[in-house]
Design an enzyme around this catalytic site. Structure first.
Site, PDB file in Angstrom:
ATOM      1  N   THR A  88      -7.921  -3.583  -6.178  1.00 46.58           N
ATOM      2  CA  THR A  88      -8.531  -2.592  -7.090  1.00 46.58           C
ATOM      3  C   THR A  88      -9.607  -3.210  -7.974  1.00 46.58           C
ATOM      4  O   THR A  88     -10.730  -2.744  -7.980  1.00 46.58           O
ATOM      5  CB  THR A  88      -7.530  -1.846  -7.994  1.00 46.58           C
ATOM      6  OG1 THR A  88      -6.639  -1.105  -7.173  1.00 46.58           O
ATOM      7  CG2 THR A  88      -8.251  -0.832  -8.891  1.00 46.58           C
ATOM      8  N   TRP A 130       0.829  -5.855  -2.828  1.00 47.40           N
ATOM      9  CA  TRP A 130      -0.184  -4.849  -2.451  1.00 47.40           C
ATOM     10  C   TRP A 130      -0.784  -5.254  -1.081  1.00 47.40           C
ATOM     11  O   TRP A 130      -1.131  -4.402  -0.297  1.00 47.40           O
ATOM     12  CB  TRP A 130      -1.301  -4.829  -3.480  1.00 47.40           C
ATOM     13  CG  TRP A 130      -1.206  -3.862  -4.604  1.00 47.40           C
ATOM     14  CD1 TRP A 130      -2.016  -2.774  -4.807  1.00 47.40           C
ATOM     15  CD2 TRP A 130      -0.306  -3.884  -5.725  1.00 47.40           C
ATOM     16  NE1 TRP A 130      -1.663  -2.132  -5.970  1.00 47.40           N
ATOM     17  CE2 TRP A 130      -0.619  -2.785  -6.554  1.00 47.40           C
ATOM     18  CE3 TRP A 130       0.747  -4.719  -6.106  1.00 47.40           C
ATOM     19  CZ2 TRP A 130       0.068  -2.504  -7.735  1.00 47.40           C
ATOM     20  CZ3 TRP A 130       1.438  -4.447  -7.279  1.00 47.40           C
ATOM     21  CH2 TRP A 130       1.099  -3.354  -8.072  1.00 47.40           C
ATOM     22  N   ASN A 176       2.843  -1.633  -1.739  1.00 50.12           N
ATOM     23  CA  ASN A 176       2.319  -0.634  -2.660  1.00 50.12           C
ATOM     24  C   ASN A 176       1.506   0.466  -1.988  1.00 50.12           C
ATOM     25  O   ASN A 176       0.469   0.194  -1.377  1.00 50.12           O
ATOM     26  CB  ASN A 176       1.448  -1.312  -3.714  1.00 50.12           C
ATOM     27  CG  ASN A 176       0.934  -0.331  -4.748  1.00 50.12           C
ATOM     28  OD1 ASN A 176       1.705   0.187  -5.531  1.00 50.12           O
ATOM     29  ND2 ASN A 176      -0.350  -0.039  -4.710  1.00 50.12           N
ATOM     30  N   GLU A 177       1.983   1.710  -2.147  1.00 48.06           N
ATOM     31  CA  GLU A 177       1.249   2.904  -1.682  1.00 48.06           C
ATOM     32  C   GLU A 177       0.840   2.834  -0.220  1.00 48.06           C
ATOM     33  O   GLU A 177      -0.203   3.377   0.173  1.00 48.06           O
ATOM     34  CB  GLU A 177       0.028   3.167  -2.583  1.00 48.06           C
ATOM     35  CG  GLU A 177       0.440   3.556  -3.990  1.00 48.06           C
ATOM     36  CD  GLU A 177      -0.722   3.693  -4.971  1.00 48.06           C
ATOM     37  OE1 GLU A 177      -1.880   3.565  -4.554  1.00 48.06           O
ATOM     38  OE2 GLU A 177      -0.442   3.932  -6.158  1.00 48.06           O
ATOM     39  N   GLU A 253       4.611   3.860 -10.884  1.00 45.26           N
ATOM     40  CA  GLU A 253       3.228   3.640 -11.337  1.00 45.26           C
ATOM     41  C   GLU A 253       2.695   4.962 -11.847  1.00 45.26           C
ATOM     42  O   GLU A 253       2.781   5.983 -11.167  1.00 45.26           O
ATOM     43  CB  GLU A 253       2.333   3.082 -10.231  1.00 45.26           C
ATOM     44  CG  GLU A 253       0.933   2.753 -10.761  1.00 45.26           C
ATOM     45  CD  GLU A 253      -0.006   2.171  -9.733  1.00 45.26           C
ATOM     46  OE1 GLU A 253       0.410   1.315  -8.930  1.00 45.26           O
ATOM     47  OE2 GLU A 253      -1.179   2.594  -9.743  1.00 45.26           O
ATOM     48  N   ARG A 375      -4.563  11.592 -12.798  1.00 46.58           N
ATOM     49  CA  ARG A 375      -3.987  12.358 -11.708  1.00 46.58           C
ATOM     50  C   ARG A 375      -2.517  12.540 -11.962  1.00 46.58           C
ATOM     51  O   ARG A 375      -1.945  11.751 -12.710  1.00 46.58           O
ATOM     52  CB  ARG A 375      -4.215  11.656 -10.364  1.00 46.58           C
ATOM     53  CG  ARG A 375      -3.459  10.341 -10.189  1.00 46.58           C
ATOM     54  CD  ARG A 375      -3.747   9.729  -8.853  1.00 46.58           C
ATOM     55  NE  ARG A 375      -4.947   8.910  -8.890  1.00 46.58           N
ATOM     56  CZ  ARG A 375      -4.934   7.593  -9.131  1.00 46.58           C
ATOM     57  NH1 ARG A 375      -3.804   6.978  -9.379  1.00 46.58           N
ATOM     58  NH2 ARG A 375      -6.027   6.893  -9.133  1.00 46.58           N
TER      59      ARG A 375
END
Ligand SMILES: *[C@@H]1O[C@H](CO)[C@@H](O)[C@H](O)[C@H]1NC(C)=O
Ligand SMILES: *[C@@H]1O[C@H](CO)[C@@H](O)[C@H](O)[C@H]1NC(C)=O
Ligand SMILES: *[C@@H]1O[C@H](CO)[C@@H](O)[C@H](O)[C@H]1NC(C)=O
Ligand SMILES: *[C@@H]1O[C@H](CO)[C@@H](O)[C@H](O)[C@H]1NC(C)=O
Ligand SMILES: *[C@@H]1O[C@H](CO)[C@@H](O)[C@H](O)[C@H]1NC(C)=O
Ligand SMILES: *[C@@H]1O[C@H](CO)[C@@H](O)[C@H](O)[C@H]1NC(C)=O
Ligand SMILES: *[C@@H]1O[C@H](CO)[C@@H](O)[C@H](O)[C@H]1NC(C)=O
Ligand SMILES: *[C@@H]1O[C@H](CO)[C@@H](O)[C@H](O)[C@H]1NC(C)=O
Ligand SMILES: *[C@@H]1O[C@H](CO)[C@@H](O)[C@H](O)[C@H]1NC(C)=O
Length: 661
Positions: A88, A130, A176-177, A253, A375
């Site tokens: 990120t 991640w 992660n995600e 998160e 969001r």
């Protein structure tokens, strides 16, 4: 209608609903246990600049984050398990760059965990990958092809944390995600148990509530392996399937919002409503502290801001004080009271007890426009000023007073009241009545330990110094990275060549030699940025040492982008290659070519590159002699300085010098 029937069922007196009465009673049984409020360092490189702060400022920042009864007093800290890839706002180094490599002293997350523990020994630690180094995927960008190898890699990190830093990791995540794999989760659980790490609980899957919940409902072994269902940005809601697992539910998160008053409103609302609407017993903010160049993606989306180590300037933003409203007056293990925490005219409350007679009530009345998170979208709702009457029953019926702490977010003059002690509030005959306004937070508590910490005023904000150099001889132990360099693809770390005759014993080396199992779209070339995004005119000089005939190196200025957008970064790049050629390009991808020619550069030899950018006139020098000059270009206009390599190859850098304005 719903309210009517609910009150009817509960057998409330008809009078209750128009006088906005709420009952706080531990005799009706207790709700779920709080697991904690915390924040995330990493995902990625969000604490990068923090480590380079001079004392006493660095300790002051850490106090605001972790010291009990001082500031945010965080109860949970989640860190990225570095995977050598962009996640990120930068890359974080892996403890195993290569298959036979192990090093538990890279990056700053170990240091950060120790600083947190130093201040609060009972803070709980969470690790989550991640991305993974390339060897984990063996050619594929996928970490589950050899699940036992991945489990070994993750468990090595947990064991290394204990062995080298005396850190007990409490919780571990999957990927992660990104997709999870049931086989891998079971193997990880099995391997943890085999290493006597039964106490380490697995969180899955750090994405949506589904499909992990469905899988757990139909696979009892998976159900047993996973202790906590962690969802990201749940919008305070959970789903039926997750509830049916009877597992702990976490917002693992959340937040991710610019840290002004609206960000604080978001944080205040979700800290309460993640439990009130969604039975979630932990909430983690991304990110802990905005310690990365502000122009990178999601600038200042941290609980506070510390992005200027060169000046020592930092700011304690209002989310710190919003956090304190909960964290200073609860502990993981406290029980939520069984109440419907929706306030009748909008807003919410939660009430918690330690089961020993202590009570903490946190009330928020955030209006919609003032509490939007980044969001998900927030459906319309209305909050009005209201009088709320709380009836203290059970163990709380004899309480004579509660300490009151108050915040009001101000959106017109940005003159918020933050975490103000209003002293004891008397309670007569078990009745606590409050007039609640808009955008307010109240904490009412039996605890008298609350404290609004403060430090001497930090130094004023200053831009990055316009002349900056580093010969990488003076190290900044225990860190593996040079101050202010922020890796965006690849990993640049201190290197010692003991057999060097003298000039280049201490260097900075790009060490990633294979494309990682990525989380974002890393660039195909490596890059580390430094400096001031507003810089236009540059003189950059750096010595380079290309270690492979397949490699290449560059120095660059006016870098336009980083973070997850790094593949499309523009700038003025001066490249040299070991086949004896050079190139000047306007992009990191290396395709927008302004100039190319011969340079005579070779691998395994030191060369000095100089790049001069003066308005629209740009030129470059090699080993002190002009190599190309008088190229005219108007774009890009400004940006950071950078060093980097062509493809994932070992390359060293030394005597970096930038003069810019
Ligand atoms: C999980 O990984 C294993 C081992 O690589 C593989 O056999 C299996 O198909 C994967 N399962 C899913 C659902 O992807
Ligand atoms: C979850 O929350 C809902 C709404 O507050 C509540 O009715 C329900 O009992 C809770 N479930 C559990 C398992 O705590
Ligand atoms: C509340 O907490 C404090 C501090 O943990 C403790 O000393 C006390 O016994 C608890 N109970 C009451 C009723 O205050
Ligand atoms: C909230 O913001 C929207 C869009 O800016 C505006 O139309 C609306 O009037 C605002 N509502 C309140 C209550 O201020
Ligand atoms: C800010 O609030 C304080 C206390 O409520 C008040 O004294 C002060 O005048 C306010 N300042 C501005 C600029 O509104
Ligand atoms: C609160 O109670 C204390 C002790 O009974 C009393 O001295 C004080 O005046 C009361 N304060 C208020 C504001 O009623
Ligand atoms: C270390 O220095 C020696 C002597 O200059 C050189 O031959 C060797 O290539 C260097 N190694 C690395 C990894 O830079
Ligand atoms: C670059 O411009 C300067 C000043 O106009 C001139 O003296 C010099 O010869 C030019 N260099 C080249 C390679 O054209
Ligand atoms: C461009 O910059 C170079 C290096 O500073 C300088 O030598 C040259 O004269 C400049 N060219 C023009 C046309 O100004």
């Amino acid at each position: 209608m719903r309210l009517w029937s609910l009150l009817w069922l509960l057998g409330c007196r008809a009078a209750a609903w128009w006088s906005d009465d709420y009952s706080l009673d531990d005799a009706v049984g207790l709700g779920r246990q709080l697991d904690g409020i915390g924040a995330i360092s990493g995902g990625g490189a969000t604490s990068r600049l923090l480590v380079n702060y001079p004392e006493p400022y660095r300790s002051q920042i850490l106090d605001y984050l972790f010291k009990p009864n001082f500031g945010a007093s965080l109860q949970l800290l989640k860190v990225e398990i570095g995977g050598d890839a962009q996640t990120t706002d930068g890359t974080e180094p892996s403890h195993m760059h290569y298959e036979n490599d192990e090093n538990y002293f890279r990056g700053y997350e170990w240091w950060l965990m120790k600083e947190a523990k130093k201040r609060n020994p009972s803070i709980k630690l969470i690790g989550l990958p991640w991305a993974f180094p390339g060897w984990i995927g063996r050619g594929m960008s996928w970490p589950y092809a050899y699940p036992d190898v991945t489990a070994y890699y993750i468990i090595s990190w947990i064991i290394g944390a204990k062995k080298y830093h005396d850190l007990d990791i409490d919780y571990i995540g999957i990927w992660n995600e990104r997709p999870f794999n049931s086989t891998y989760i079971k193997i990880l659980r099995y391997a943890l148990d085999k290493q006597d790490l039964q106490r380490v609980q697995i969180i899955a899957s750090d994405d949506l509530w589904e499909p992990i919940s469905f899988f757990m409902l139909t696979d009892s072994e998976l159900h047993e392996a996973v202790s906590i269902i962690g969802a990201h940005y749940p919008g305070t809601e959970t789903v039926k399937a997750a509830q049916l697992t009877l597992k702990k539910l976490w917002s693992s998160e959340d937040y991710s919002t610019f840290n002004n008053e609206v960000g604080s409103g978001c944080w205040a609302r979700i800290l309460n409503q993640n439990y009130v609407n969604g039975n979630m017993t932990a909430t983690l903010a991304w990110n802990l502290v905005a310690s990365y160049y502000e122009e990178l993606p999601f600038g200042r989306c941290g609980l506070m801001t510390a992005q200027e180590p060169w000046s020592g300037h930092y700011s304690v933003n209002s989310p710190i004080w919003v956090t304190a409203h909960t964290t200073q007056f609860t502990q993981p293990g406290w029980y939520y009271l069984k109440v419907d925490g929706h306030l009748k005219k909008g807003g919410s409350f939660v009430a918690l007890t330690d089961g020993l007679g202590n009570l903490t009530v946190i009330i928020e009345t955030m209006t919609r426009n003032h509490s939007k998170c980044i969001r998900p979208p927030l459906p319309p709702y209305v909050v009005s000023p209201q009088k709320a009457v709380f009836h203290l029953k059970g163990s709380f019926s004899k309480l004579k007073s509660l300490q009151m702490w108050y915040s009001k977010l101000d959106f017109s003059t940005a003159n918020s009241t933050l975490f103000q002690s209003l002293g004891p509030k008397n309670i007569s005959e078990g009745i606590l009545a409050l007039n609640l306004g808009l955008d307010e937070i109240y904490t009412l508590t039996t605890l008298t330990t609350g404290h609004k910490g403060s430090s001497s005023e930090p130094p004023p904000s200053q831009p990055f110094p316009s002349i900056y150099k580093d010969d990488f001889n003076i190290r900044n132990p225990p860190f593996s990275e040079a101050p202010y360099f922020a890796d965006q693809t690849g990993v640049f770390e201190y290197f010692i060549n003991a057999s060097d005759p003298g000039d280049h014993v201490f260097t900075l080396r790009q060490v990633v030699t294979q494309r990682p199992v990525t989380w974002a779209l890393d660039a195909t070339n490596t890059i580390s940025i430094i400096g001031n995004y507003k810089w236009i005119n540059f003189i950059i000089t750096c010595d380079i040492y290309i270690e492979s005939n397949k490699g290449g190196a560059f120095i660059a200025g006016r870098i336009s982008k980083g973070g997850i957008y790094v593949p499309s970064a523009q700038g003025i790049f001066f490249w040299v290659f070991p086949d004896g050629t050079y190139r000047v390009t306007r992009d990191l991808a290396g395709v927008d070519i302004l100039m190319k020619g011969l340079s005579g550069v070779r691998a395994n030899r030191w060369h000095t590159l100089t790049l001069i950018l003066k308005g629209s006139n740009i030129s470059g020098m090699l080993n002190g002699y002009p190599l190309w000059e008088n190229i005219t270009t108007h774009s890009p206009e400004n940006g950071w300085a950078a060093i980097g390599t062509h493809s994932f190859e070992l390359t060293q850098f030394d005597n970096f010098h930038v003069e810019a304005s």
